[in-house]
Design an enzyme around this catalytic site. Structure first.
Site, mmCIF file in Angstrom:
data_model
loop_
_atom_site.group_PDB
_atom_site.id
_atom_site.type_symbol
_atom_site.label_atom_id
_atom_site.label_comp_id
_atom_site.label_asym_id
_atom_site.label_seq_id
_atom_site.Cartn_x
_atom_site.Cartn_y
_atom_site.Cartn_z
ATOM 1 N N GLU A 189 1.895 -0.472 -4.967
ATOM 2 C CA GLU A 189 0.931 0.579 -5.263
ATOM 3 C C GLU A 189 1.739 1.880 -5.260
ATOM 4 O O GLU A 189 1.829 2.580 -4.264
ATOM 5 C CB GLU A 189 -0.189 0.650 -4.214
ATOM 6 C CG GLU A 189 -1.259 1.650 -4.613
ATOM 7 C CD GLU A 189 -2.099 2.158 -3.456
ATOM 8 O OE1 GLU A 189 -3.218 2.609 -3.713
ATOM 9 O OE2 GLU A 189 -1.626 2.121 -2.309
ATOM 10 N N ASP B 51 0.830 -1.205 0.000
ATOM 11 C CA ASP B 51 0.000 0.000 0.000
ATOM 12 C C ASP B 51 0.866 1.258 0.000
ATOM 13 O O ASP B 51 1.871 1.333 0.719
ATOM 14 C CB ASP B 51 -0.900 -0.025 1.235
ATOM 15 C CG ASP B 51 -1.923 1.081 1.263
ATOM 16 O OD1 ASP B 51 -2.728 1.160 0.319
ATOM 17 O OD2 ASP B 51 -1.910 1.870 2.228
#
Length: 598
Positions: free
Chosen positions: A293, A231
């Site tokens: 990401e 993330d």
């Protein structure tokens, strides 16, 4: 058959070709994988509490195996106060009770292994929950203590430190700093949170933070996961001195503020972190992966994240944001393959995820649609549902013909739209609260899945009301209803995923078919499969060749027309045959020139 031979054979039918990417023969399952994102709280509720759980995922894994995906990526299921749907982690090595137990996780892994599915889990290393034991210790400790050094605490500015340390803004709205009281109860330092105030950022200048996350990696690798989606991987390290930034909060480029200068993103020291992680994963064998990401700008910088000793993959956000603009799509595809080929990495392609309006809704507008992360409300201009589903099918078929890996978001195989009629008191995205409702946030793309059209809550769960309401329109889109229809969105996905594997398109080549690339159409040759998308207002005559699959049944009409489906294996027919024309808003795969796929 070699790429050159295929191109030579196909050229008389497909016209001039511009080769961009050669076929990929490098080892690694992830290079051509189709990976399915599961958002656990909205997938399937087996215990009846209104929230999806690990047992529900386990129960429906056969449906995903039948869809012919290679792996499942799970959004966070860790212990969390759930202020940001689990992206505020309070214990990285345990399962939140609302999802089950570590034992349930082990059962899920075993079932995935039985079905031949790999499991990738989310890692959230930029920030944790303010309830994490490390942050609670920081709050109880004085400035300059080792406990505070796990996070980014700074003295304030202005009289008595009443102003934040700098002007950085939260992704969710408002300042990216919150002031705390010291152990004596008096106003004290400020801590950084690029997201919600309940999500303090870790201090990655501290070796203790590195050691903690290396422990977390090993914990889940030991339990059998095949890798991690990382993330906001671009945000871990901040520029020394935390300089002011007048650009966008998300680090995207704007006038006078190019994204590569954002001081909270893309710092060089990040790559040392990922090299260390890569060594850990390599120690477990060659099949464990890291996917970043990493929202980096400009696109060629993406290659920095996937060099041979760093990440295996990085999400291709420029492709997601290209929409149905054929110029942007061609540019992003060309730039992505060129940049990533230079470092020997595969590209990834994605159209939807848990942070953006579903592409079935985004593509239902003929003009501007919702901004990223804003959602669609009942008072907003509404998308045309039939138009959106038709275009979504075309976009998906176009994407899944591309070489490289593809990510699917749960429910896109059903053509689900965003949930729109969500009462304000049920909205849970922090963006909604932090902006006073000015931005609706991402709840709409996170509503639960419809499994069975005649069951309570459409089969999501038989007990309490789901945590977000399912739209009434979902009854017709439920999985069981679509499974019975050969012309459904689900049947199209099953067909094209099976063909993608059979034809080896994920490992294939890409050459632009110039005669079919225009202001409103786009075509490429992957091996000897021609992928042609028509976004014109008029039907487009297709070249000679066998139609393998198309995003709407032949003769299905205009851009605002029918349900998506497939027309598998239809013969080329005569030039006057209606099946030789590609409808407006439709994509087809055609076998051109004979021979095997490259």
């Amino acid at each position: 058959m070699s790429v050159d031979s295929v191109i030579a054979t196909a050229a008389p039918l497909a016209g001039p070709l511009t080769l961009i990417h050669d076929a990929d023969n490098a080892p690694g399952w992830w290079r051509s994988a189709v990976i399915y994102q599961v958002y656990p709280r909205s997938f399937r509720d087996l215990n009846g509490d209104g929230i999806g759980d690990l047992a529900g995922i386990t129960a429906e894994l056969p449906q995903l195996a039948e869809l012919d995906v290679d792996a499942v990526w799970l959004s966070p299921f860790y212990t969390s106060p759930q202020r940001d749907a689990g992206y505020d982690v309070s214990d990285y090595c345990d399962v939140d009770p609302i999802f089950g137990t570590l034992g349930d996780f082990d059962v899920m892994i075993a079932e995935a292994n039985r079905l031949g599915l790999r499991v990738i889990v989310d890692l959230v290393p930029n920030h944790c929950s303010d309830q994490h034991v490390a942050f609670q210790a920081a709050l109880a400790s004085p400035a300059g203590s080792p406990e505070r050094d796990m996070f980014i605490f700074r003295d304030g500015t202005g009289p008595e430190g009443h102003e934040p340390p700098n002007n950085w803004q939260s992704h969710f709205g408002g300042p990216a700093w919150t002031r705390v009281a010291g152990p004596d109860g008096q106003p004290d330092q400020w801590y950084l949170h690029l997201f919600d105030s309940s999500q303090p950022d870790f201090n990655w200048d501290n070796p203790a933070v590195h050691a903690e996350f290396e422990r977390v990696l090993r914990f889940w690798l030991d339990r059998g996961v095949s890798g991690f989606r990382v993330d906001v991987a671009h945000a871990l390290v901040k520029a020394p001195g935390l300089p002011a930034w007048g650009g966008r909060a998300d680090g995207g480029s704007s006038d006078g503020f190019p994204g590569h200068e954002a001081p909270m993103f893309g710092q060089p020291a990040l790559h040392d972190i990922f090299r260390a992680w890569r060594l850990i994963l390599d120690g477990y064998g060659p099949d464990r992966i890291l996917c970043a990401e990493a929202n980096v700008d400009p696109l060629p910088r993406l290659a920095d994240w996937v060099r041979s000793d760093e990440m295996h993959q990085a999400f291709n956000f420029p492709y997601l944001h290209a929409g149905l603009d054929v110029y942007r799509m061609r540019s992003v595809i060309t730039d992505s393959l060129t940049a990533l080929d230079a470092v020997g990495a595969p590209s990834t392609w994605v159209l939807s995820n848990h942070d953006v309006v579903r592409h079935s809704s985004r593509f239902g507008y003929n003009g501007p649609g919702p901004r990223d992360g804003d959602g669609i409300g009942a008072a907003d201009p509404q998308p045309d549902a039939a138009l959106g589903r038709r275009r979504a099918a075309a976009a998906s078929l176009f994407m899944l013909g591309l070489p490289g890996a593809a990510y699917l978001y749960q429910g896109e195989e059903l053509g689900l739209p965003d949930g729109i009629d969500i009462p304000e008191h049920l909205r849970q995205d922090p963006t909604f609260a932090r902006t006073g409702g000015a931005r609706l946030g991402r709840d709409g793309c996170r509503v639960p899945l419809p499994w069975r059209s005649t069951e309570r809550h459409l089969g999501f769960g038989s007990g309490q009301d789901p945590w977000l309401p399912l739209p009434a329109s979902f009854a017709d889109l439920a999985r069981d209803a679509q499974a019975a229809s050969p012309s459904s969105h689900l049947s199209l996905y099953r067909n094209m995923l099976a063909l993608r594997r059979e034809l080896g398109l994920g490992r294939g080549s890409l050459a632009w078919a110039e005669d079919w690339c225009s202001v409103s159409s786009l075509a490429y040759l992957n091996g000897d499969t021609l992928v042609l998308m028509n976004l014109n207002h008029e039907p487009l005559e297709m070249p000679a060749g066998s139609v393998l699959v198309r995003s709407a049944g032949s003769g299905s009409g205009s851009d605002s027309g029918s349900d998506s489906g497939s027309d598998s294996g239809s013969d080329s027919g005569s030039d006057s045959d209606a099946t030789r024309f590609l409808a407006s808003g439709e994509t087809a795969w055609l076998r051109i020139g004979g021979g095997d796929a490259a």
